[in-house]
Design a protein around this motif. Structure first.
Motif, PDB file in Angstrom:
ATOM      1  N   GLY A 193       2.894  -0.968  11.399  1.00 29.72           N
ATOM      2  CA  GLY A 193       2.323  -1.587  10.214  1.00 29.72           C
ATOM      3  C   GLY A 193       3.312  -1.767   9.075  1.00 29.72           C
ATOM      4  N   ILE A 194       4.594  -1.885   9.395  1.00 31.33           N
ATOM      5  CA  ILE A 194       5.634  -2.153   8.384  1.00 31.33           C
ATOM      6  C   ILE A 194       6.113  -3.577   8.642  1.00 31.33           C
ATOM      7  N   TRP A 195       5.535  -4.537   7.959  1.00 26.06           N
ATOM      8  CA  TRP A 195       5.630  -5.926   8.385  1.00 26.06           C
ATOM      9  C   TRP A 195       6.888  -6.641   7.931  1.00 26.06           C
ATOM     10  N   ARG A 196       7.580  -6.115   6.944  1.00 25.05           N
ATOM     11  CA  ARG A 196       8.795  -6.788   6.482  1.00 25.05           C
ATOM     12  C   ARG A 196       9.674  -5.776   5.738  1.00 25.05           C
ATOM     13  N   ARG A 197      10.816  -6.260   5.291  1.00 27.58           N
ATOM     14  CA  ARG A 197      11.751  -5.399   4.570  1.00 27.58           C
ATOM     15  C   ARG A 197      11.104  -4.865   3.297  1.00 27.58           C
ATOM     16  N   ILE A 198      11.362  -3.570   3.011  1.00 28.72           N
ATOM     17  CA  ILE A 198      10.871  -2.941   1.785  1.00 28.72           C
ATOM     18  C   ILE A 198      12.076  -2.579   0.926  1.00 28.72           C
ATOM     19  N   ALA A 199      12.120  -3.071  -0.296  1.00 25.55           N
ATOM     20  CA  ALA A 199      13.256  -2.820  -1.185  1.00 25.55           C
ATOM     21  C   ALA A 199      13.355  -1.337  -1.533  1.00 25.55           C
ATOM     22  N   ASP A 200      14.598  -0.854  -1.649  1.00 25.35           N
ATOM     23  CA  ASP A 200      14.789   0.558  -1.986  1.00 25.35           C
ATOM     24  C   ASP A 200      14.228   0.880  -3.369  1.00 25.35           C
ATOM     25  N   THR A 201      14.282  -0.072  -4.286  1.00 26.08           N
ATOM     26  CA  THR A 201      13.727   0.168  -5.625  1.00 26.08           C
ATOM     27  C   THR A 201      12.208   0.336  -5.572  1.00 26.08           C
ATOM     28  N   THR A 202      11.558  -0.401  -4.689  1.00 29.58           N
ATOM     29  CA  THR A 202      10.111  -0.258  -4.515  1.00 29.58           C
ATOM     30  C   THR A 202       9.766   1.135  -4.010  1.00 29.58           C
TER      31      THR A 202
ATOM     32  N   LYS B  99       0.849  -1.187   0.000  1.00 29.66           N
ATOM     33  CA  LYS B  99       0.000   0.000   0.000  1.00 29.66           C
ATOM     34  C   LYS B  99       0.888   1.242   0.000  1.00 29.66           C
ATOM     35  N   LEU B 100       0.450   2.262  -0.722  1.00 31.87           N
ATOM     36  CA  LEU B 100       1.244   3.483  -0.810  1.00 31.87           C
ATOM     37  C   LEU B 100       1.467   4.089   0.564  1.00 31.87           C
ATOM     38  N   ALA B 101       0.457   4.093   1.401  1.00 24.58           N
ATOM     39  CA  ALA B 101       0.595   4.693   2.730  1.00 24.58           C
ATOM     40  C   ALA B 101       1.690   4.013   3.537  1.00 24.58           C
ATOM     41  N   THR B 102       1.838   2.702   3.385  1.00 28.16           N
ATOM     42  CA  THR B 102       2.889   1.975   4.101  1.00 28.16           C
ATOM     43  C   THR B 102       4.267   2.407   3.612  1.00 28.16           C
ATOM     44  N   LEU B 103       4.416   2.578   2.311  1.00 27.82           N
ATOM     45  CA  LEU B 103       5.704   3.010   1.757  1.00 27.82           C
ATOM     46  C   LEU B 103       6.059   4.424   2.242  1.00 27.82           C
ATOM     47  N   LEU B 104       5.087   5.314   2.229  1.00 33.44           N
ATOM     48  CA  LEU B 104       5.339   6.679   2.681  1.00 33.44           C
ATOM     49  C   LEU B 104       5.662   6.704   4.174  1.00 33.44           C
ATOM     50  N   ARG B 105       4.957   5.895   4.934  1.00 32.36           N
ATOM     51  CA  ARG B 105       5.235   5.823   6.366  1.00 32.36           C
ATOM     52  C   ARG B 105       6.641   5.300   6.621  1.00 32.36           C
ATOM     53  N   ALA B 106       7.072   4.331   5.838  1.00 32.56           N
ATOM     54  CA  ALA B 106       8.423   3.790   5.998  1.00 32.56           C
ATOM     55  C   ALA B 106       9.485   4.845   5.696  1.00 32.56           C
TER      56      ALA B 106
ATOM     57  N   SER C  67      19.663   7.646   2.843  1.00 31.08           N
ATOM     58  CA  SER C  67      19.478   7.145   1.488  1.00 31.08           C
ATOM     59  C   SER C  67      18.369   6.115   1.487  1.00 31.08           C
ATOM     60  N   LEU C  68      17.892   5.795   0.291  1.00 23.61           N
ATOM     61  CA  LEU C  68      16.887   4.743   0.156  1.00 23.61           C
ATOM     62  C   LEU C  68      17.443   3.390   0.580  1.00 23.61           C
ATOM     63  N   ALA C  69      18.730   3.166   0.316  1.00 25.76           N
ATOM     64  CA  ALA C  69      19.347   1.902   0.733  1.00 25.76           C
ATOM     65  C   ALA C  69      19.346   1.786   2.252  1.00 25.76           C
ATOM     66  N   GLN C  70      19.629   2.867   2.948  1.00 28.79           N
ATOM     67  CA  GLN C  70      19.588   2.841   4.408  1.00 28.79           C
ATOM     68  C   GLN C  70      18.161   2.665   4.912  1.00 28.79           C
ATOM     69  N   ALA C  71      17.205   3.247   4.199  1.00 25.14           N
ATOM     70  CA  ALA C  71      15.801   3.058   4.575  1.00 25.14           C
ATOM     71  C   ALA C  71      15.412   1.584   4.447  1.00 25.14           C
ATOM     72  N   GLU C  72      15.853   0.940   3.362  1.00 25.84           N
ATOM     73  CA  GLU C  72      15.589  -0.495   3.197  1.00 25.84           C
ATOM     74  C   GLU C  72      16.197  -1.288   4.351  1.00 25.84           C
ATOM     75  N   ALA C  73      17.436  -0.944   4.711  1.00 21.76           N
ATOM     76  CA  ALA C  73      18.095  -1.665   5.804  1.00 21.76           C
ATOM     77  C   ALA C  73      17.339  -1.495   7.114  1.00 21.76           C
ATOM     78  N   LEU C  74      16.819  -0.292   7.352  1.00 22.84           N
ATOM     79  CA  LEU C  74      16.075  -0.067   8.591  1.00 22.84           C
ATOM     80  C   LEU C  74      14.810  -0.906   8.625  1.00 22.84           C
ATOM     81  N   THR C  75      14.094  -0.998   7.507  1.00 25.28           N
ATOM     82  CA  THR C  75      12.873  -1.812   7.504  1.00 25.28           C
ATOM     83  C   THR C  75      13.192  -3.279   7.755  1.00 25.28           C
ATOM     84  N   ASP C  76      14.418  -3.685   7.443  1.00 30.99           N
ATOM     85  CA  ASP C  76      14.839  -5.062   7.704  1.00 30.99           C
ATOM     86  C   ASP C  76      15.245  -5.258   9.164  1.00 30.99           C
ATOM     87  N   GLU C  77      15.710  -4.170   9.818  1.00 33.95           N
ATOM     88  CA  GLU C  77      16.233  -4.259  11.181  1.00 33.95           C
ATOM     89  C   GLU C  77      15.189  -3.979  12.258  1.00 33.95           C
TER      90      GLU C  77
END
Length: 433
Positions: free
Chosen positions: A77-86, A39-46, A57-67
């Motif tokens: 409501g961020i249930w798993r890692r989100i790829a920086d490309t996404t 969902k777009l709202a989840t991506l923006l919240r992340a 950076s987006l890469a660091q944002a991806e790492a945080l969603t994984d950590e």
């Protein structure tokens, strides 16, 4: 040393309560619905969560969603890692105006809970100032082309007009209006101000506008007054007749004639500032709305009491001098620089906006990121300056604030958050198309 559970709970609580106030779920999603996993709202919240945690950076944002800890994932409501490309693909197709509406929603919520009350001034004051970030790309829409010669390195400037509520202790960014590539700050002043006033129609958020000499013109003053506001403009050589008259009336006044003064420690010395006021310029020339002129004199002294810098600055205002005390006039002039010293400086130093804009090849995507960064700045600055009660805590360095958020996001356990209470966002009409 591990972060205290109480502080961890507070940091997660701030995000759990404040993020819904931005109404990111109401941002229109232009993506095709068939193959979207998020969902777009989840991506923006992340993205906002990553920014308040100090990601650059987006890469660091991806790492945080994984950590993130499981307890935090459940709360946000961020249930798993989100790829920086996404994240990047979603950000680059969004309309900046949609994110501006989320920023407005967050500010309106802060206003309703009285977190934006004027501090040492009798009414709200907004300072406006331009900011530019250079990119190695250009679209001649959001980014103005700077390199013209064939074979020269491509540089595009993404410019915004920042609006900071300098009357509030937190100095939040209440809007950031993109400046089209075809114009400049002066040319975009009127539509930007009208858009800002429309965004906060119906609430008494600010009654006065401050701007440096770059926007000082009779037309702009008329627009401000037409909208039911007052102005204070910096006065320099761009208005030579006005400046000469202000200098004639105020430049020769001695120290004893100062209407108010302040003495502030700075570094290894101190700065003395004095304000001189006059209404003798009221209605000068075509400026029928002009009421007051000011001179602010600054002297900087070193540790040994030797003067090492001296400066005079001049201002004009549509407000009669009697509407503020002399000390409030001096404070108002000093507060104007809150848009630069508090907002822009924090974005460039703590958030590294100019050095790490996250998206460089797509000006529209970069601008969406910049607006989300201002939303993240507001969440953090309201926590720093309002939620925290003591003067000492309110002076916490910005890097410490971001570190506290990061530690909470990756370290919070269910036990840490067991007493955490969350509230639904206050009801408000939809943000619109």
């Amino acid at each position: 040393m591990a972060q205290q559970a109480r502080l961890t709970r507070r940091m997660v609580g701030v995000l759990a309560v404040r993020l819904p106030e931005a109404r990111l779920d109401q941002v229109a999603d232009p993506r095709s619905g068939r193959s979207q996993r998020w969902k777009l709202a989840t991506l923006l919240r992340a993205v906002v969560v990553a920014m308040v945690a100090g990601c650059k950076s987006l890469a660091q944002a991806e790492a945080l969603t994984d950590e993130m800890s499981k307890a935090v994932r459940k709360r946000l409501g961020i249930w798993r890692r989100i790829a920086d490309t996404t994240l990047r693909d979603a950000l680059c197709v969004l309309s900046p105006d949609q994110i501006r509406r989320s920023l407005h929603a967050l500010v309106r919520a802060a206003y309703r809970r009285k977190a934006l009350e004027p501090d040492a001034l009798p009414f709200g004051v907004v300072a406006m100032d331009g900011k530019a970030t250079a990119l190695p790309s250009c679209d001649d829409d959001y980014a103005q082309r700077q390199s013209q010669a064939e074979g020269s390195r491509l540089i595009g400037l993404v410019r915004t007009m920042t609006c900071t509520l300098i009357s509030s202790r937190a100095k939040p960014c209440i809007d950031a209006l993109p400046i089209p590539a075809a114009t400049n700050e002066m040319g975009h002043f009127e539509p930007a101000l009208r858009s800002l006033v429309q965004a906060y129609k119906g609430i008494d958020l600010f009654r006065m506008l401050t701007y440096d000499a770059g926007a000082c013109s009779e037309h702009n003053g008329s627009v401000v007054c037409e909208l039911g506001l007052h102005y204070i403009f910096g006065l320099k050589g761009g208005q030579p007749t006005l400046l000469a008259e202000a200098q004639r009336l105020l430049a020769s006044l001695p120290v004893e004639r100062a209407d108010a003064s302040s003495d502030d420690a700075i570094g290894d010395g101190h700065v003395v500032r004095r304000v001189y006021l006059t209404e003798q310029m009221a209605g000068f020339g075509d400026w029928t709305h002009l009421r007051s002129a000011l001179r602010v004199e600054s002297e900087k002294f070193n540790l040994h009491g030797e003067r090492i810098a001296y400066e005079n600055r001049y201002f004009i205002a549509s407000l009669p001098t009697c509407r503020l005390t002399a000390k409030q006039w001096l404070l108002l002039v000093r507060r104007h620089w809150g848009v630069e010293n508090n907002c822009h400086n924090t974005l460039d130093t703590a958030f590294k906006e100019d050095d790490r804009p996250w998206i460089e090849s797509d000006p529209q995507g970069m601008l969406v990121v910049a607006l989300l960064r201002r939303l993240a700045y507001d969440v953090a600055t309201l926590f720093r300056a309002v939620t925290q009660r003591s003067t000492e805590r309110q002076a916490t360095p910005w890097l410490d604030i971001l570190r506290w958020f990061y530690n909470a996001l990756v370290g919070a356990t269910e036990l840490d958050l067991v007493e955490l209470r969350t509230r639904p966002p206050p009801s408000e009409p939809a943000l619109g198309p």
